[in-house]
Design a protein around this motif. Structure first.
Motif, mmCIF file in Angstrom:
data_model
loop_
_atom_site.group_PDB
_atom_site.id
_atom_site.type_symbol
_atom_site.label_atom_id
_atom_site.label_comp_id
_atom_site.label_asym_id
_atom_site.label_seq_id
_atom_site.Cartn_x
_atom_site.Cartn_y
_atom_site.Cartn_z
ATOM 1 N N ARG A 85 0.902 -1.193 -0.221
ATOM 2 C CA ARG A 85 -0.176 0.010 -0.016
ATOM 3 C C ARG A 85 0.887 1.135 0.028
ATOM 4 N NH1 ARG A 85 -5.237 -0.282 0.903
ATOM 5 N NH2 ARG A 85 -5.378 1.751 2.146
ATOM 6 N N ASP A 86 2.049 1.321 0.938
ATOM 7 C CA ASP A 86 2.819 2.484 0.817
ATOM 8 C C ASP A 86 3.508 2.884 -0.565
ATOM 9 O OD1 ASP A 86 4.230 4.481 2.528
ATOM 10 O OD2 ASP A 86 6.016 3.132 1.991
ATOM 11 N N ALA A 87 4.062 1.769 -1.021
ATOM 12 C CA ALA A 87 4.519 1.694 -2.401
ATOM 13 C C ALA A 87 3.684 2.311 -3.478
ATOM 14 C CB ALA A 87 5.308 0.610 -2.874
ATOM 15 N N ILE A 88 2.606 1.792 -3.448
ATOM 16 C CA ILE A 88 1.493 2.433 -4.377
ATOM 17 C C ILE A 88 1.200 3.866 -4.151
ATOM 18 C CG2 ILE A 88 -0.757 1.960 -5.414
ATOM 19 C CD1 ILE A 88 -0.323 -1.015 -5.117
ATOM 20 N N ARG A 110 0.033 1.494 -14.177
ATOM 21 C CA ARG A 110 -0.362 -0.051 -13.618
ATOM 22 C C ARG A 110 0.848 -1.027 -13.518
ATOM 23 N NH1 ARG A 110 -1.246 -5.159 -14.780
ATOM 24 N NH2 ARG A 110 -0.768 -4.801 -16.896
ATOM 25 N N LYS A 111 1.499 -1.209 -14.627
ATOM 26 C CA LYS A 111 2.846 -1.884 -14.766
ATOM 27 C C LYS A 111 3.917 -1.593 -13.660
ATOM 28 C CE LYS A 111 2.127 -3.763 -19.260
ATOM 29 N NZ LYS A 111 2.652 -3.460 -20.797
ATOM 30 N N GLU A 112 3.867 -0.061 -13.596
ATOM 31 C CA GLU A 112 5.032 0.376 -12.682
ATOM 32 C C GLU A 112 4.663 0.136 -11.247
ATOM 33 O OE1 GLU A 112 7.028 4.837 -11.920
ATOM 34 O OE2 GLU A 112 5.755 4.728 -13.490
ATOM 35 N N CYS A 113 3.347 0.443 -10.851
ATOM 36 C CA CYS A 113 2.888 -0.159 -9.562
ATOM 37 C C CYS A 113 3.136 -1.613 -9.047
ATOM 38 C CB CYS A 113 1.382 0.127 -9.291
ATOM 39 S SG CYS A 113 0.892 1.858 -9.159
ATOM 40 N N GLU A 114 2.998 -2.472 -10.318
ATOM 41 C CA GLU A 114 3.013 -4.151 -10.066
ATOM 42 C C GLU A 114 4.377 -4.341 -9.832
ATOM 43 O OE1 GLU A 114 2.955 -7.633 -13.166
ATOM 44 O OE2 GLU A 114 1.399 -6.341 -13.274
ATOM 45 N N LYS A 116 6.954 -2.106 -8.794
ATOM 46 C CA LYS A 116 7.464 -1.830 -7.624
ATOM 47 C C LYS A 116 7.124 -2.515 -6.491
ATOM 48 C CE LYS A 116 9.370 1.208 -5.084
ATOM 49 N NZ LYS A 116 10.888 1.642 -4.827
ATOM 50 N N ALA A 117 5.870 -3.121 -6.423
ATOM 51 C CA ALA A 117 5.407 -3.945 -5.437
ATOM 52 C C ALA A 117 6.026 -5.173 -5.531
ATOM 53 C CB ALA A 117 3.918 -4.210 -5.692
ATOM 54 N N ASN A 118 6.127 -5.774 -6.694
ATOM 55 C CA ASN A 118 7.110 -7.060 -6.730
ATOM 56 C C ASN A 118 8.627 -7.003 -6.341
ATOM 57 O OD1 ASN A 118 5.364 -9.346 -7.349
ATOM 58 N ND2 ASN A 118 5.148 -8.808 -9.670
ATOM 59 N N GLU A 119 9.030 -5.637 -6.675
ATOM 60 C CA GLU A 119 10.506 -5.376 -6.346
ATOM 61 C C GLU A 119 10.483 -5.617 -4.854
ATOM 62 O OE1 GLU A 119 13.074 -1.338 -6.063
ATOM 63 O OE2 GLU A 119 12.063 -1.886 -8.084
ATOM 64 N N LEU A 120 9.619 -4.933 -4.042
ATOM 65 C CA LEU A 120 9.802 -4.918 -2.564
ATOM 66 C C LEU A 120 9.378 -6.131 -1.904
ATOM 67 C CD1 LEU A 120 7.685 -1.475 -2.038
ATOM 68 C CD2 LEU A 120 10.267 -2.013 -1.472
ATOM 69 N N LEU A 121 8.375 -7.076 -2.522
ATOM 70 C CA LEU A 121 8.154 -8.393 -1.961
ATOM 71 C C LEU A 121 9.545 -9.260 -2.300
ATOM 72 C CD1 LEU A 121 4.748 -9.084 -3.206
ATOM 73 C CD2 LEU A 121 5.463 -8.878 -1.029
ATOM 74 N N LEU A 122 10.111 -8.945 -3.125
ATOM 75 C CA LEU A 122 11.385 -9.890 -3.576
ATOM 76 C C LEU A 122 12.524 -9.570 -2.415
ATOM 77 C CD1 LEU A 122 12.606 -11.764 -5.614
ATOM 78 C CD2 LEU A 122 13.670 -9.830 -6.652
ATOM 79 N N LYS A 123 12.556 -8.256 -1.815
ATOM 80 C CA LYS A 123 13.666 -7.766 -0.832
ATOM 81 C C LYS A 123 13.240 -8.187 0.511
ATOM 82 C CE LYS A 123 15.202 -3.355 -3.085
ATOM 83 N NZ LYS A 123 15.254 -2.018 -2.751
ATOM 84 N N GLU A 124 11.858 -8.464 0.732
ATOM 85 C CA GLU A 124 11.262 -8.940 2.061
ATOM 86 C C GLU A 124 11.309 -10.370 1.950
ATOM 87 O OE1 GLU A 124 10.256 -7.396 4.861
ATOM 88 O OE2 GLU A 124 11.267 -5.568 4.036
ATOM 89 N N SER A 125 10.711 -11.116 1.012
ATOM 90 C CA SER A 125 10.631 -12.585 1.074
ATOM 91 C C SER A 125 11.333 -13.431 0.037
ATOM 92 C CB SER A 125 8.857 -12.668 0.831
ATOM 93 O OG SER A 125 8.744 -12.497 -0.419
ATOM 94 N N GLY A 126 11.931 -12.582 -0.714
ATOM 95 C CA GLY A 126 12.741 -13.435 -1.889
ATOM 96 C C GLY A 126 11.611 -14.128 -3.154
ATOM 97 N N LYS A 127 10.511 -13.746 -2.989
ATOM 98 C CA LYS A 127 9.793 -13.942 -4.087
ATOM 99 C C LYS A 127 8.605 -12.928 -4.661
ATOM 100 C CE LYS A 127 6.293 -17.518 -4.870
ATOM 101 N NZ LYS A 127 5.546 -18.612 -4.420
ATOM 102 N N LYS A 128 8.628 -12.939 -5.904
ATOM 103 C CA LYS A 128 7.530 -12.031 -6.515
ATOM 104 C C LYS A 128 6.167 -12.619 -6.647
ATOM 105 C CE LYS A 128 10.674 -9.782 -9.602
ATOM 106 N NZ LYS A 128 11.049 -9.410 -11.203
#
Length: 141
Positions: A85-88, A110-114, A116-128
């Motif tokens: 939510r914060d990233a978007i 839309r693609k930019e939001c997706e 960015k969110a996947n980039e943060l998820l990859l850093k946090e959990s190692g998975k998009k």
């Protein structure tokens, strides 16, 4: 005579099923093996201001659904909801009025939001975990 008609009707109805069962009915008993798509809604709606020309602030309200390929990915999205939510919100808030209002740039947004969110998820959990980010409502003023 009506009993004979019902018997004939029952025989005709059951014959195709019996033929299918003898040819390969075990295939129909198996569960689908493909990915199980599920959706996670970012609730409540994302509401923020965006850069506007002039003295007034622009306002945007977006309802967003995140598509995940498995229940595990959906749980990951749920656990990282505040981060996404914060990233978007930051991304939408950094755009100009022209970028928000243009239909041509909405898909890019839309693609930019997706991404960015996947980039943060990859850093946090190692998975998009986001397969698709979908704007189901997109209102601006």
């Amino acid at each position: 005579m009506p009993l004979a008609r019902y018997a004939l009707l029952a025989l005709l109805c059951l014959t195709p099923l019996g033929a299918m069962a003898s040819e390969g009915g075990e295939e129909t008993a198996q569960a689908p093996t493909g990915p199980v798509i599920s959706y996670y809604a970012l609730e409540p709606d994302i509401i923020t201001n965006y850069l506007s020309d002039g003295k007034t602030l622009g306002y945007i309200r977006a309802t967003i659904e995140l598509m995940a390929e498995s229940e595990a990915d959906k749980k990951l999205l749920e656990a990282n909801d505040p981060l996404i939510r914060d990233a978007i919100i930051r991304l939408l808030g950094s755009k100009t009025g022209e970028q928000i209002k243009s239909l041509a740039t909405r898909e890019e947004l839309r693609k930019e939001c997706e991404a960015k969110a996947n980039e943060l998820l990859l850093k946090e959990s190692g998975k998009k975990a986001i397969k698709e980010l979908i704007f189901t409502k997109f209102l601006y003023q």
